[in-house]
Each structure stands twice: as C-alpha cells, then as structure tokens.
Write a protein that holds these residues in place. Structure first.
Motif, short mmCIF file in Angstrom:
data_model
loop_
_atom_site.label_atom_id
_atom_site.label_comp_id
_atom_site.label_asym_id
_atom_site.label_seq_id
_atom_site.Cartn_x
_atom_site.Cartn_y
_atom_site.Cartn_z
N PRO A 182 0.93 -1.27 0.07
CA PRO A 182 0.27 -0.10 0.08
C PRO A 182 0.89 1.02 0.16
CG PRO A 182 -0.57 -1.45 1.66
CD PRO A 182 0.64 -1.95 1.27
N GLN A 183 0.42 2.15 -0.62
CA GLN A 183 1.14 3.45 -0.85
C GLN A 183 0.55 4.53 0.12
OE1 GLN A 183 4.10 3.80 -2.36
NE2 GLN A 183 3.75 1.43 -2.47
N PRO A 184 1.23 5.25 1.15
CA PRO A 184 0.46 6.19 1.88
C PRO A 184 0.24 7.63 1.18
CG PRO A 184 2.78 6.10 2.36
CD PRO A 184 2.63 5.05 1.24
N GLY A 185 -1.15 7.95 1.49
CA GLY A 185 -1.51 9.24 1.14
C GLY A 185 -0.90 10.45 1.94
N GLU A 186 -1.19 11.73 1.66
CA GLU A 186 -0.55 12.72 2.28
C GLU A 186 -0.49 12.83 3.68
OE1 GLU A 186 -2.09 16.16 0.15
OE2 GLU A 186 -3.86 16.25 1.44
N ASN A 187 -1.64 12.03 4.40
CA ASN A 187 -1.85 12.26 5.82
C ASN A 187 -1.69 10.71 6.46
OD1 ASN A 187 -2.77 14.92 6.11
ND2 ASN A 187 -4.50 14.35 4.89
N ASP A 188 -1.30 9.97 5.45
CA ASP A 188 -1.19 8.51 6.24
C ASP A 188 0.28 8.12 6.37
OD1 ASP A 188 -3.79 7.97 5.28
OD2 ASP A 188 -3.45 7.18 3.43
N ILE A 214 5.87 7.55 5.56
CA ILE A 214 4.89 8.53 5.95
C ILE A 214 4.37 9.54 4.82
CG2 ILE A 214 5.74 8.55 7.99
CD1 ILE A 214 7.46 11.25 7.47
N GLY A 215 3.35 9.96 4.93
CA GLY A 215 2.67 10.95 3.82
C GLY A 215 3.51 12.31 4.01
N SER A 216 3.32 13.21 2.80
CA SER A 216 4.05 14.36 2.83
C SER A 216 3.51 15.33 4.03
CB SER A 216 3.75 14.80 1.33
OG SER A 216 2.25 15.13 1.33
N LYS A 217 2.33 15.27 4.39
CA LYS A 217 1.58 16.22 5.33
C LYS A 217 2.03 15.64 6.82
CE LYS A 217 -1.62 18.91 2.44
NZ LYS A 217 -2.83 19.34 2.29
N VAL A 218 2.47 14.58 7.11
CA VAL A 218 2.50 13.77 8.40
C VAL A 218 3.68 14.50 9.19
CG1 VAL A 218 3.09 11.87 9.67
CG2 VAL A 218 1.49 11.73 7.85
N THR A 219 3.43 15.10 10.49
CA THR A 219 4.33 15.54 11.12
C THR A 219 4.68 15.19 12.50
OG1 THR A 219 2.68 17.22 12.13
CG2 THR A 219 4.04 17.95 9.99
N ARG A 220 3.75 14.25 13.05
CA ARG A 220 4.05 13.51 14.32
C ARG A 220 5.01 12.47 14.44
NH1 ARG A 220 -0.19 11.43 19.11
NH2 ARG A 220 1.24 11.03 20.56
N TRP A 221 5.04 11.64 13.22
CA TRP A 221 5.73 10.38 13.26
C TRP A 221 6.74 10.41 12.15
CZ3 TRP A 221 3.73 8.05 17.22
CH2 TRP A 221 2.53 8.17 17.43
N SER A 268 -3.25 10.29 12.22
CA SER A 268 -3.92 10.67 13.49
C SER A 268 -4.49 9.56 14.28
CB SER A 268 -5.04 11.63 13.28
OG SER A 268 -6.16 11.16 12.57
N HIS A 269 -4.68 8.39 13.75
CA HIS A 269 -5.37 7.24 14.27
C HIS A 269 -4.04 6.00 15.08
CE1 HIS A 269 -8.89 7.59 11.39
NE2 HIS A 269 -8.73 8.68 12.16
N ALA A 270 -2.90 6.56 15.02
CA ALA A 270 -1.65 5.95 15.72
C ALA A 270 -1.36 6.67 16.97
CB ALA A 270 -0.72 6.05 14.63
N LEU A 271 -0.95 5.91 17.96
CA LEU A 271 -0.35 6.38 19.31
C LEU A 271 0.80 5.65 19.62
CD1 LEU A 271 -3.83 6.46 21.20
CD2 LEU A 271 -2.69 8.22 20.31
N PRO A 272 1.64 6.44 20.40
CA PRO A 272 2.68 5.71 20.71
C PRO A 272 2.53 4.42 21.70
CG PRO A 272 2.67 7.63 21.90
CD PRO A 272 1.59 7.61 21.01
N ILE A 273 3.46 3.51 21.60
CA ILE A 273 3.10 2.52 22.35
C ILE A 273 3.44 2.55 23.78
CG2 ILE A 273 4.17 -0.05 22.84
CD1 ILE A 273 4.77 -0.44 19.68
N PRO A 274 2.40 2.31 24.87
CA PRO A 274 2.73 2.72 26.07
C PRO A 274 3.91 2.03 26.56
CG PRO A 274 0.40 2.02 25.38
CD PRO A 274 1.16 1.84 24.33
N ALA A 275 4.55 2.58 27.59
CA ALA A 275 5.74 2.03 28.30
C ALA A 275 5.56 0.76 28.88
CB ALA A 275 6.14 3.13 29.32
N GLY A 276 6.39 -0.01 28.66
CA GLY A 276 6.19 -1.66 29.26
C GLY A 276 5.29 -2.50 28.50
N LEU A 277 4.83 -2.09 27.50
CA LEU A 277 4.09 -3.11 26.47
C LEU A 277 4.85 -3.50 25.35
CD1 LEU A 277 1.69 -2.08 28.50
CD2 LEU A 277 0.21 -2.06 26.29
#
Length: 332
Positions: free
Chosen positions: A30-36, A79-86, A110-119
């Motif tokens: 799969p190819q990421p879109g700009e926000n993927d 990452i997509g061209s507009k992704v800043t968090r990851w 925006s549907h991804a989160l960092p893996i919580p510590a210890g998991l």
C-alpha cells in the motif's frame, strides 16, 4: 526512505464463508496518502467485526481495504507528505480501517499512538479497537461516572475485559454477565464486583438483587436479541444503554414504555464507519485519559491466545467458539 518491497503477504477473504476462506496471497505494497502512515506490522488484533466481514455480513466502508484487521502494532515504514507527528522507525499502535492482517498496513496518522511504556507489540496490538470502542461508548456516549454502576454483557470478551478494567480505574462499580464460571472468575480477577453466569442463573434477577433493585446506571450490550427488553427492565432511572453489536439479533419486538417511564437513553455506535476526524478525536481522548493508566500498569489488555499470521483461520475458529477470555492476536 528505507528500501521497501514491492509486494507483501496478506490474509485475504477468498469468498464469504467459514474460517477456511482466509487465505494468504501476495498484494502490492500500500502507498501512503499525504496524511497516512505505512506500518510494518509486528502484530494484529483479531476482533468480532473481522469475523462478520469474513462471513459476508460486514462489508468494509467505501475506500477501506478489503482485507480484515482493524488494529495493529509495529514500526512506521513510510509517511505521507503532510505527516508531522511520526518519523520512520517510530513504534506505534494504530486503529486501521481494514488491512491489518498483512505484513504492512496503512492508516491515517492521527489514528496511531505511541506504544505505552512496558508493553510489547502483542499487547500493543490488542489495544486500539477495544480501548477506543470502550472509551467512546462507555465514557463518551454512556457518560459513566465515578460511583455509578456499569453492567457489561459479554464480560470476558476483549471489549468486556477492557471495559471492566477502565470502569474500575475510573471509580465505577462493575457487574458482568458471562457464559461459564471460569469466565466469571476471570472477570472477578480483573476487578468485576459481581459476575453472573447467564447459563446457570437468570441474569436480570441477579442484577436487580445485586443493585438492591436500583439497577445499573450504564449497560454495555453486544448481545441484543431478548437482552434489549431485559436491559430496559433492569436499568436504573435515567439509565444509559449502549448497543455495540447484536450477536443474538438486531430485530426484536419491544415495549418502549419503560424507555419513557424510566427516562432511559438507548444509544449505539460502530467505530469503523466513523469519519477520520471522529476517530482522531477518540484517539486523542484515549491518549489523554487512558494512556497514563497503561503506562503505569494499572490496566493491561488480557491476551488469551497468539497465532502466527498464516494461522488466521485458527484464530477465527477460536473466536467463533466463544471459549476465549480476552484478546486474540496474530503475529507477523
């Protein structure tokens, strides 16, 4: 950008049917879109909607992957061209619109989160679908507050075990129904105050007795069928009933009088069909309110079984047997 393969192995639904219709096949990457973001999948959660999709009764939303799999954990591969968090290499857990049963999966950043510590990756892959669903339905829609009582039907399921832990963490009392004494004991060990084996006693009478006739303030129901009328019977005044699935059927004849006389609210939702923005808002709320509990070890997803991706059919057979307690996860 790292060198990525042109193709990947995925578990596809060859035709509507039983677990045996899940077959490995090669797919284009799969190819990421700009926000993927594109995630190299380490583990993927197995959920009841995957089973419904495989059977042909839960088609994916428009534009979503036709592959099953609504939650994954792994490493950001592109990452997509507009992704800043990851950035590439970040380890994440994510809600996906489908496509999780594969070596790589796409989702909105925006549907991804960092893996919580210890998991580890297996535990992290068991979080998004169930924790997002419980937060949205029990706390946002059901408005459960400290000091109230939550009744959970299907207490030993992935959703149910998550709801027990979160409700207790936020100061509520918890009653569950489950289908065996072993499952009831699992629920008690997770914090349920009262666990009712619906196969050996009438759960509605037991709930009335447990609450001194007052009834639960919030009911989380994934059973439907004749449970709907019984929920109206047992709910407290101003009670909130939240339906998230209908394992015993969505069509029933019901007397709505108690809805009026008790001033009840009957709510419902699905997660997969919600907008990108709505799911992003749920993710943000879960990160704010629930991630600290996970990082502190105050709640952890309960893992029942782990299968390699190629044995997805075995994972689905286990889920359909309803003999599990907690989550089933595939590893890649």
């Amino acid at each position: 950008m790292p060198d990525l393969p042109a193709t990947m192995t995925a578990i596809a639904i060859s035709r509507p049917g039983g677990p045996e219709v899940l077959v490995p096949e090669q797919r284009p990457l799969p190819q990421p879109g700009e926000n993927d973001i594109l995630i190299k999948v380490a583990a993927a959660g197995v959920n009841r909607p995957d089973v419904f999709q495989r059977a042909g009764s839960y088609p994916p939303p428009k534009g979503a992957s036709d592959l099953p799999g609504l939650e994954v954990a792994g490493e950001v591969a592109a990452i997509g061209s507009k992704v800043t968090r990851w950035k590439i290499g970040d380890k994440v857990t994510a809600l996906t619109p489908g496509g999780g049963y594969a070596h790589y999966a796409l989702t909105d950043a925006s549907h991804a989160l960092p893996i919580p510590a210890g998991l580890d990756m297996i535990a992290a892959a068991a979080i998004p679908e169930t924790f997002f669903t419980v937060w949205h339905n029990v706390f946002q829609r059901g408005r459960l507050k400290a000091g109230e009582t939550l009744l959970i039907h299907g207490g030993s399921s992935g959703i149910g075990t998550t709801a027990i832990m979160l409700a207790k963490a936020f100061g509520a009392s918890v009653i569950v129904t489950a289908g065996s004494e072993e499952k009831c004991q699992t629920c008690r060990e997770l914090g349920a105050d009262i666990a009712i084996n619906y196969k050996s006693e009438e759960w509605s009478a037991a709930v009335r007795q447990a609450t001194g006739g007052r009834g639960p303030d919030v009911i989380l129901d994934m059973v439907g069928g004749d449970y709907i009328a019984k929920n109206y019977d047992v709910a407290a005044l101003e009670g909130r009933i939240v339906s998230i699935a209908f394992l015993q059927g969505a069509k029933v004849e019901i007397d709505f009088t108690k809805l009026m006389t008790k001033r009840l609210s009957h709510l419902g939702s699905t997660l997969r069909a919600q907008s990108v923005e709505a799911k992003a808002a749920i993710a943000a709320a879960v990160e704010e309110h629930v991630w600290p509990l996970l990082a502190e070890g105050r709640c952890r997803p309960l893992i029942h079984a782990v299968f390699p991706l190629g044995e997805a059919a075995k994972a689905h057979a286990l889920m359909e047997s309803s003999s599990h307690s907690g989550k089933i996860v595939l590893t890649v």
